[in-house]
Design a protein around this motif. Structure first.
Motif, PDB file in Angstrom:
ATOM      1  N   ILE A 116       6.184  29.693 -25.027  1.00 10.52           N
ATOM      2  CA  ILE A 116       7.257  30.430 -24.365  1.00 10.52           C
ATOM      3  C   ILE A 116       7.613  31.653 -25.204  1.00 10.52           C
ATOM      4  CG2 ILE A 116       9.611  30.324 -23.464  1.00 10.52           C
ATOM      5  CD1 ILE A 116       9.241  27.279 -23.282  1.00 10.52           C
TER       6      ILE A 116
ATOM      7  N   THR B 117       2.842  24.196 -23.730  1.00  9.52           N
ATOM      8  CA  THR B 117       3.396  25.431 -23.167  1.00  9.52           C
ATOM      9  C   THR B 117       3.930  26.337 -24.268  1.00  9.52           C
ATOM     10  OG1 THR B 117       4.068  24.247 -21.161  1.00  9.52           O
ATOM     11  CG2 THR B 117       5.081  26.389 -21.557  1.00  9.52           C
TER      12      THR B 117
ATOM     13  N   ALA C 162       4.715  30.943 -20.666  1.00  9.63           N
ATOM     14  CA  ALA C 162       5.850  31.460 -19.906  1.00  9.63           C
ATOM     15  C   ALA C 162       6.436  32.648 -20.666  1.00  9.63           C
ATOM     16  CB  ALA C 162       6.912  30.379 -19.716  1.00  9.63           C
TER      17      ALA C 162
ATOM     18  N   SER D  94      16.445  30.461 -21.169  1.00 12.20           N
ATOM     19  CA  SER D  94      16.025  29.060 -21.076  1.00 12.20           C
ATOM     20  C   SER D  94      16.467  28.447 -19.756  1.00 12.20           C
ATOM     21  CB  SER D  94      16.618  28.256 -22.242  1.00 12.20           C
ATOM     22  OG  SER D  94      16.150  28.715 -23.479  1.00 12.20           O
TER      23      SER D  94
ATOM     24  N   LEU E  53      14.353  29.439 -16.767  1.00 15.62           N
ATOM     25  CA  LEU E  53      13.072  28.740 -16.691  1.00 15.62           C
ATOM     26  C   LEU E  53      13.246  27.285 -16.275  1.00 15.62           C
ATOM     27  CD1 LEU E  53      10.007  28.721 -17.165  1.00 15.62           C
ATOM     28  CD2 LEU E  53      10.476  28.136 -19.564  1.00 15.62           C
TER      29      LEU E  53
END
Length: 253
Positions: free
Chosen positions: A188, A186, A224, A203, A206
């Motif tokens: 970010i 992932t 993300a 943070s 999420l």
């Protein structure tokens, strides 16, 4: 003066003293040059995981001038600190012909840019990365931001633990926007910090929704984007989902 016995005696005594000092100095100089005091041994202790005898011979021995008495310890210390991996060195004499060296190595945390390493203390250094016995996370950022990036790495590691991955890459762009890529794949996008709480709040936003997101979209969430004022966007298996319908446009990158 020549008729003054007292002054003659004082002058003679002074001459004798000067002669004795000169003889002692000459004797000391002669003794200091004896082969017995030539440096024969360099004892190395401390952190030596990446230091070996060939490295010392190639990097340091040629820079050591003089013997036990005359070697410049500060120059010797600087020569040791020029070796790869060495963060700090201390050097002392050991009678009659040796030096004792205590080394402190850098503790590598990750790679920096294309050809450097960064330590757990946020200090850049150059060494053979082929000597590393494990893969390290990758860091990058503008000059002078090493300590800040390392500090953020440990915070990202803590904040993002509920996502099931650890930071593999932490990048601070030239515009001071943060990007983190996790070991689970992932990526970010955090964007720039607006205040001291920006990164922590994004943070938390999420991670609070992560369980619901993975239940709906699966664990293979590739991306993300946390730059939205009131939400975030994700990309998973070719689908895009806005975390908050009122999120609007993302904040400035």
């Amino acid at each position: 003066m020549w008729n003054n016995v007292r002054q003659l005696n004082l002058a003679a005594n002074a001459l004798y003293a000067l002669l004795a000092v000169a003889l002692l100095a000459a004797g000391g100089f002669w003794l200091m040059q004896r082969p017995a005091f030539a440096l024969h041994t360099i004892a190395i202790g401390g952190d030596t995981e990446h230091i070996n005898a060939p490295t010392v011979r190639a990097s340091v021995v040629g820079h050591l001038k003089g013997n036990f008495f005359t070697v410049d310890l500060d120059s010797a210390r600087q020569a040791f600190e020029q070796m790869p991996w060495v963060r700090r060195a201390s050097v002392r004499r050991v009678w009659p012909n040796a030096l004792a060296v205590t080394l402190e190595e850098y503790k590598p945390l990750g790679t920096w840019g294309t050809d450097q390493l960064v330590s757990v203390d946020g200090e850049l250094f150059t060494a053979n990365q082929g000597e590393l016995d494990q893969d390290l996370p990758s860091f990058d950022g503008p000059n002078g931001t090493e300590k800040e990036v390392v500090a953020r790495y440990f915070e990202f590691k803590k904040w993002l633990a509920p996502l099931g991955g650890t930071p593999d890459e932490v990048t601070l762009s030239p515009r001071y926007a943060w990007t983190v890529k996790l070991s689970n794949g992932t990526q970010i996008e955090y964007g720039r910090e607006r205040n001291p709480q920006t990164l922590a709040e994004r943070s938390q936003r999420l991670t609070a929704a992560w369980a619901a997101l993975t239940a709906r979209w699966g664990k293979d969430i590739e991306y993300a984007d946390l730059r939205y004022p009131n939400g975030f966007a994700i990309r998973a298996a070719g689908m895009r989902f806005i975390g908050n319908a009122t999120a609007g446009k993302p904040a400035a990158k």
